[in-house]
Design a protein around this motif. Structure first.
Motif, mmCIF file in Angstrom:
data_model
loop_
_atom_site.group_PDB
_atom_site.id
_atom_site.type_symbol
_atom_site.label_atom_id
_atom_site.label_comp_id
_atom_site.label_asym_id
_atom_site.label_seq_id
_atom_site.Cartn_x
_atom_site.Cartn_y
_atom_site.Cartn_z
ATOM 1 N N GLY A 1 0.821 -1.208 0.000
ATOM 2 C CA GLY A 1 0.000 0.000 0.000
ATOM 3 C C GLY A 1 0.853 1.255 0.000
ATOM 4 O O GLY A 1 2.012 1.251 0.419
ATOM 5 N N LEU A 2 0.266 2.340 -0.453
ATOM 6 C CA LEU A 2 1.002 3.597 -0.573
ATOM 7 C C LEU A 2 1.304 4.200 0.804
ATOM 8 O O LEU A 2 2.377 4.787 1.005
ATOM 9 C CB LEU A 2 0.209 4.598 -1.424
ATOM 10 C CG LEU A 2 0.013 4.172 -2.895
ATOM 11 C CD1 LEU A 2 -0.818 5.200 -3.653
ATOM 12 C CD2 LEU A 2 1.348 3.959 -3.587
ATOM 13 N N GLU A 3 0.376 4.056 1.754
ATOM 14 C CA GLU A 3 0.604 4.597 3.100
ATOM 15 C C GLU A 3 1.797 3.923 3.750
ATOM 16 O O GLU A 3 2.662 4.598 4.346
ATOM 17 C CB GLU A 3 -0.650 4.404 3.971
ATOM 18 C CG GLU A 3 -1.739 5.455 3.724
ATOM 19 C CD GLU A 3 -1.206 6.877 3.826
ATOM 20 O OE1 GLU A 3 -1.446 7.670 2.893
ATOM 21 O OE2 GLU A 3 -0.485 7.205 4.822
ATOM 22 N N GLU A 4 1.821 2.585 3.642
ATOM 23 C CA GLU A 4 2.967 1.831 4.186
ATOM 24 C C GLU A 4 4.257 2.319 3.548
ATOM 25 O O GLU A 4 5.301 2.465 4.208
ATOM 26 C CB GLU A 4 2.836 0.340 3.857
ATOM 27 C CG GLU A 4 1.809 -0.441 4.648
ATOM 28 C CD GLU A 4 1.743 -1.874 4.106
ATOM 29 O OE1 GLU A 4 0.901 -2.146 3.200
ATOM 30 O OE2 GLU A 4 2.545 -2.699 4.539
ATOM 31 N N ALA A 5 4.142 2.536 2.226
ATOM 32 C CA ALA A 5 5.347 2.965 1.490
ATOM 33 C C ALA A 5 5.840 4.312 2.017
ATOM 34 O O ALA A 5 7.056 4.500 2.233
ATOM 35 C CB ALA A 5 5.021 3.064 0.000
ATOM 36 N N ARG A 6 4.927 5.231 2.264
ATOM 37 C CA ARG A 6 5.326 6.555 2.758
ATOM 38 C C ARG A 6 5.999 6.439 4.108
ATOM 39 O O ARG A 6 6.969 7.144 4.400
ATOM 40 C CB ARG A 6 4.113 7.467 2.855
ATOM 41 C CG ARG A 6 3.698 7.991 1.501
ATOM 42 C CD ARG A 6 2.799 9.210 1.564
ATOM 43 N NE ARG A 6 2.292 9.437 0.223
ATOM 44 C CZ ARG A 6 1.156 8.917 -0.276
ATOM 45 N NH1 ARG A 6 0.365 8.184 0.501
ATOM 46 N NH2 ARG A 6 0.788 9.146 -1.527
#
Lengths: 119, 492
Positions: free
Chosen positions: A35-40
């Protein structure tokens, strides 16, 4: 010295598993997120040496992640499901070092990773 | 693809008829391609090969890419094959792959799957040291190779690896119209084709390095114990050395017509319209043979067996008694139950096992309709040749559609098959329907070139003197010799 961390962003779990196996076999530490949130969070956290971002299945907010990677000075490659002029344009504008179209060629990925991680 | 030291040793396929076609089985230590469409019997043929090895105490390994192991064992059991002695390396996709969303596109499957597959195979081969290996199917390797060159290289290296380990290898391929498998046919030391169409199942060998093989298509069928193959008959024995003794019909006038009788090792066509007495004539020869203590076999295609037996009693042909004494077998051939190749084999086995001296096929058109084959006449030709070589007297009845009218021997163009031709005709004379018998052809002796009247009575066949007083017999409408008009009874 611990292996340099490489962030891998992909919505497909199996893709992530295979990428992680490859990255690890090349001597890096895989950091896999779907997911993008995890990535951030990962971008904000550890100092990453490189990132591989598979844009398949994400909306335009994936380009925001790419800009965040550029701001954090993390060299990254965009992985696209198909050849697209638009994807190449957006990748370039968001700071990607390269665009690779799936399926990836292991030899080429190996060279790219080395180039990314070594600056 | 042959091993470094080829051997003359043969490996059975586990199917007797197929071994016969291959002149003893597959040369060992080589690789063979089994090809055919869906449901043609490739896996079953391969299972016969493996179980034959296992039954002999050899180690047999099946490498499956499509069907899971439990399904293979279950399917084997359902067709009568016990696959419990076979080792199976199951490389088929697991159900979890679907449930857990195991698909991927980050790398090419060829890159991802090839090494794990290779490792699984080498591990199994190192552990088991198999004598026989079946790869089902090798087409899977096309998806593990990025291009045709890589595919060929991988298949070659895999097969060489297995041969070097001491195995005889069979591999199946799933060729389609869009994607052929000529490359595999070139690679293999032998190629076996399995076909299936509305005429039945067939097997054909097109290549077998280091050995001859019987060409052509051979019938095949699923039986209770798996697949059976029925090789096309080859001429059995030297027909030139057959004793041409003439066998009697038991009716002196018929023997006279025939110049003494019908010679052993000949084929006689008994031709005539429906109901004229062809079958009765044929059984007359068999009755006489029984009297000599000789065995006969009658294959009936058209008529109900019980009806035939009952009506024969009524014309002094005691067929039931002949069966009870072991001198006759009357076999009713049900339509479409077996192919021409299987039928021919069964007849030859009957002759070999029971020393049958006279064989009847009643009738030719019935035979053509009954046997499942797209070339029954060729099979019949081969059967007749085989029986000739065994000294059997073959009788074939052939129905002509026209009751009277222009003379015809055969509507099917098969008179070339016969050494002898006996024809029966109806003729109309003085308002009555009568019957005539004559001989048109006799290969090994002279014959009477007259026609005789005959009757079928409760005492059997009765044949009269030559019909020298009539003409126009073959046209069916007779007139007396020296009369200008057809005989209407009032002289005008």
């Amino acid at each position: 010295m611990s292996a340099p961390p490489v962030l891998m962003v992909d919505r497909n779990d199996r893709n992530l598993e295979l990428l992680a196996e490859f990255v690890e076999s090349e001597g890096y530490r895989p950091v896999a997120v779907t997911g993008l949130e995890e990535a951030r969070e990962e971008v904000d956290g550890d100092a990453l040496s490189a990132a591989l971002v598979d844009i398949a299945g994400f909306d335009d907010s994936v380009w925001k992640l790419c800009e965040d990677l550029r701001s954090a000075a993390v060299p990254f490659v965009v992985i696209s499901p198909e050849e697209s002029r638009e994807v190449r344009r957006q990748s370039r504008e968001s700071g990607a070092r390269d665009v690779q179209v799936k399926p990836l060629v292991p030899d080429r990925l190996r060279l790219l990773l080395r180039g990314l991680a070594e600056g | 693809m042959a091993p470094a030291s080829p051997t003359d040793e043969r490996v059975s396929t586990g199917i007797a008829g197929l071994d016969e076609i291959l002149q003893g089985g597959l040369p060992s230590g080589r690789s063979y391609l089994l090809r055919g469409g869906p449901g043609s019997g490739k896996t079953t043929t391969g299972l016969h090969f493996l179980t034959d090895g296992a039954d002999d105490g050899n180690t047999s390994l099946l490498i499956t890419f499509g069907e899971p192991a439990e399904q293979i064992r279950a399917n084997a059991t359902s067709v009568g094959i016990d696959a419990s002695g076979i080792e199976i390396l199951d490389l088929s996709p697991e159900a979890d792959f679907f449930a857990e969303g195991g698909s991927y596109d980050i790398f090419d499957p060829a890159e991802v799957e090839r090494d794990p597959v290779r490792e699984s195979i080498t591990e199994a081969v190192d552990e088991l040291e198999p004598d026989r290996v079946l790869i089902d199917s090798i087409t899977h390797y096309r998806y593990l190779a990025p291009d045709d060159f890589q595919f060929r290289k991988q298949v070659l290296s895999l097969v060489r690896y297995l041969l070097r380990a001491g195995a005889t290898v069979l591999f199946t391929s799933e060729a389609t119209r869009d994607r052929g498998d000529e490359d595999l046919q070139f690679l293999a030391d032998g190629v076996v084709h399995l076909e299936q169409n509305e005429s039945g199942r067939f097997v054909r060998v097109s290549k077998l390095r280091g050995s001859g093989f019987q060409g052509g298509r051979h019938g095949m069928r699923f039986a209770e114990d798996g697949l059976r193959v029925f090789p096309r008959l080859l001429p059995n024995g030297d027909s030139a050395s057959v004793d041409r003794e003439a066998i009697s019909s038991g009716v002196p006038e018929i023997d006279q017509l025939l110049g003494g009788g019908l010679e052993r090792g000949t084929v006689t066509l008994i031709s005539g319209p429906s109901g004229v007495g062809k079958t009765t004539l044929a059984f007359q020869f068999m009755k006489e043979a029984a009297g000599r203590g000789e065995r006969s076999a009658a294959y009936i295609f058209d008529e109900d067996r019980d009806v035939l037996m009952r009506r024969s009693e009524g014309v002094n042909l005691p067929l039931s008694q002949m069966e009870e004494s072991g001198n006759l077998q009357v076999i009713r051939e049900e339509p479409l139950t077996r192919g021409a190749g299987e039928f021919s084999r069964a007849v030859r086995e009957q002759v070999e096992e029971r020393d049958t001296r006279v064989v009847l096929l009643d009738s030719l058109s019935g035979y053509r309709l009954a046997v499942r084959n797209d070339d029954p006449v060729t099979h019949l030709h081969a059967l007749c040749n085989a029986l000739r070589g065994m000294g059997v007297t073959v009788l074939i009845t052939n129905e002509i559609q026209s009751i009277t009218g222009d003379f015809q021997v055969s509507e099917l163009g098969i008179s070339y098959l016969a050494d002898n031709i006996v024809f029966l005709r109806y003729l109309e004379n003085r308002g009555k329907l009568r019957k005539a018998i004559g001989v048109l052809k006799k290969r090994f002796s002279d014959f009477e070139n007259t026609l005789r009247e005959f009757e079928i009575t409760s005492h059997g066949l009765r044949v009269g003197d030559p019909l020298s007083e009539l003409r126009g017999i073959l046209q069916g409408t007779t007139q007396r010799v020296n009369e200008r008009e057809p005989d209407g009874g009032d002289g005008r």
